[in-house]
Design an enzyme around this catalytic site. Structure first.
Site, PDB file in Angstrom:
ATOM      1  N   GLU A 181      74.095 -21.916 103.694  1.00 25.81           N
ATOM      2  CA  GLU A 181      75.518 -22.273 103.694  1.00 25.81           C
ATOM      3  C   GLU A 181      75.805 -23.473 102.792  1.00 25.81           C
ATOM      4  OE1 GLU A 181      76.579 -23.000 107.773  1.00 25.81           O
ATOM      5  OE2 GLU A 181      74.598 -23.753 108.259  1.00 25.81           O
ATOM      6  N   ASP A 193      81.092 -23.208 105.199  1.00 19.21           N
ATOM      7  CA  ASP A 193      80.346 -24.385 104.750  1.00 19.21           C
ATOM      8  C   ASP A 193      79.975 -24.256 103.279  1.00 19.21           C
ATOM      9  OD1 ASP A 193      79.985 -26.323 106.899  1.00 19.21           O
ATOM     10  OD2 ASP A 193      78.991 -24.715 107.969  1.00 19.21           O
ATOM     11  N   HIS A 197      79.063 -25.566 116.991  1.00 16.21           N
ATOM     12  CA  HIS A 197      80.496 -25.879 116.919  1.00 16.21           C
ATOM     13  C   HIS A 197      81.199 -25.765 118.272  1.00 16.21           C
ATOM     14  CE1 HIS A 197      80.560 -26.435 112.633  1.00 16.21           C
ATOM     15  NE2 HIS A 197      79.973 -25.261 112.429  1.00 16.21           N
ATOM     16  N   GLN A 253      70.272 -20.088 108.380  1.00 16.75           N
ATOM     17  CA  GLN A 253      71.579 -20.054 107.733  1.00 16.75           C
ATOM     18  C   GLN A 253      71.534 -20.642 106.325  1.00 16.75           C
ATOM     19  OE1 GLN A 253      74.289 -21.458 111.285  1.00 16.75           O
ATOM     20  NE2 GLN A 253      75.485 -20.324 109.761  1.00 16.75           N
TER      21      GLN A 253
END
Length: 349
Positions: free
Chosen positions: A219, A245, A115, A217
């Protein structure tokens, strides 16, 4: 007899000369230029034939005095020791902010290439700053591919974070990106990359997996359903929850604190925590990111062993906004004095 007299005369003359003239007039030594033979280590070629491989010396590690005196444990060892680690996400790619975060006492800093605006070239100065302050760096890559993993790992972070791991198959794939053949598919450039101290650490191949923290992750709705299988994959050290998310995956993008999102998060947490019930050497640790509706202390109380409490940009935004509000809502001293004079005049009449 005559030769002895001559020698004595020469020595006496030399002594007198050395005594008479100042040191600055003594003959200066001839300059000596360095040659390739003066260097202990020769650079590694990009490719080495098997014919000449045994003739090339493998350089030894050169520990500094500080490293010899202090040998801090890496993240993986600290987790095994039962510690709960506290970290920060770095989205600004500012080496200065990375250094401040390290000096402030964070256990780790996640340099976020998913990000944040930067890539590999931008991440490297941040890793330099963190290393100088003896703080562990974790690289979050933009997508879980072999190419991104290879570039990130060659920089030598203590940890790597793979986003959007929804199945055990994707987790197996992520782990394979971190291992050299035949155990995996990582590209081999260990004699020349930063991860091996540019080839000066001849023990890198033997211990890199012991020091590298692999984080996957979870998510998404699918990831929650498969969290137990993901946590059980050999090589996955941590499962990182992604609450924002996850809320989007469940249809609550603007309501991450929704009851259904919290229930899904709780289910994933339970599955990951249960993965370690059979023994400390198996299963994955639980990692997460604190939010406004789920604070860092709450995460720690629920069994999270890695907690990220803030983002550098968020901290600066909050501090900047508070500073501006404090200034604009304050009353200037001149106005305070005028109001005081009016009050005194009023009450004196």
């Amino acid at each position: 007899m005559g030769s002895i007299t001559t020698t004595t005369t020469v020595v006496a003359t030399a002594t007198a000369t050395a005594t008479t003239h100042p040191p600055s007039l003594l003959p200066k030594p001839k300059p000596r230029f360095l040659t390739p033979s003066d260097f202990k280590f020769q650079p590694f070629p990009l490719s080495i034939s098997s014919k000449h491989h045994t003739q090339l010396p493998i350089p030894k590690s050169i520990p500094s005095a500080a490293a010899a005196a202090v040998s801090p444990l890496n993240l993986k060892s600290r987790l095994r020791n039962g510690e709960t680690l506290y970290g920060l996400f770095l989205l600004s790619f500012s080496p200065t902010l990375a250094e401040i975060a390290a000096l402030a006492g964070y256990d780790f800093v996640v340099v976020d290439m998913e990000h944040g605006p930067g890539g590999i070239r931008d991440a490297l100065p941040c890793l330099h700053a963190l290393a100088a302050a003896d703080t562990a760096a974790i690289l979050r890559i933009p997508e879980s591919t072999a190419a991104w993993a290879k570039k990130a790992l060659d920089l030598g972070p203590q940890g790597i974070m793979f986003p959007m791991i929804d199945t055990a198959q994707l987790a197996h794939q992520a782990v394979s990106f971190c291992r050299f053949p035949p155990a995996g598919s990582r590209g081999a450039a260990h004699p020349i990359v930063r991860a091996s101290k540019y080839g000066l650490d001849d023990g890198y191949i033997g211990n890199y997996l012991d020091e590298l923290l692999i984080m996957c992750q979870v998510e998404s709705k699918e990831g929650v359903a498969n969290a137990d299988e993901i946590a059980a994959v050999d090589g996955v050290d941590c499962v990182q929850m992604g609450p924002l998310d996850l809320s989007a995956s469940l249809g609550y993008l603007w309501d991450p604190g929704n009851k259904r999102v919290r229930e899904a998060l709780s289910e994933a947490e339970r599955k990951v925590l249960e993965s370690r019930n059979d023994g400390v050497e198996s299963g994955a640790y639980l990692a997460g990111f604190a939010t406004a509706f789920d604070g860092a202390r709450d995460l720690r109380s629920r069994g999270y062993h890695m907690v990220s409490g803030a983002v550098d940009i968020g901290l600066f935004r909050s501090a900047a906004a508070e500073d501006v509000i404090a200034f604009k809502t304050s009353v200037p001293e001149s106005e305070e004095e005028e109001e005081k004079e009016v009050d005194e005049k009023y009450w004196s009449e």
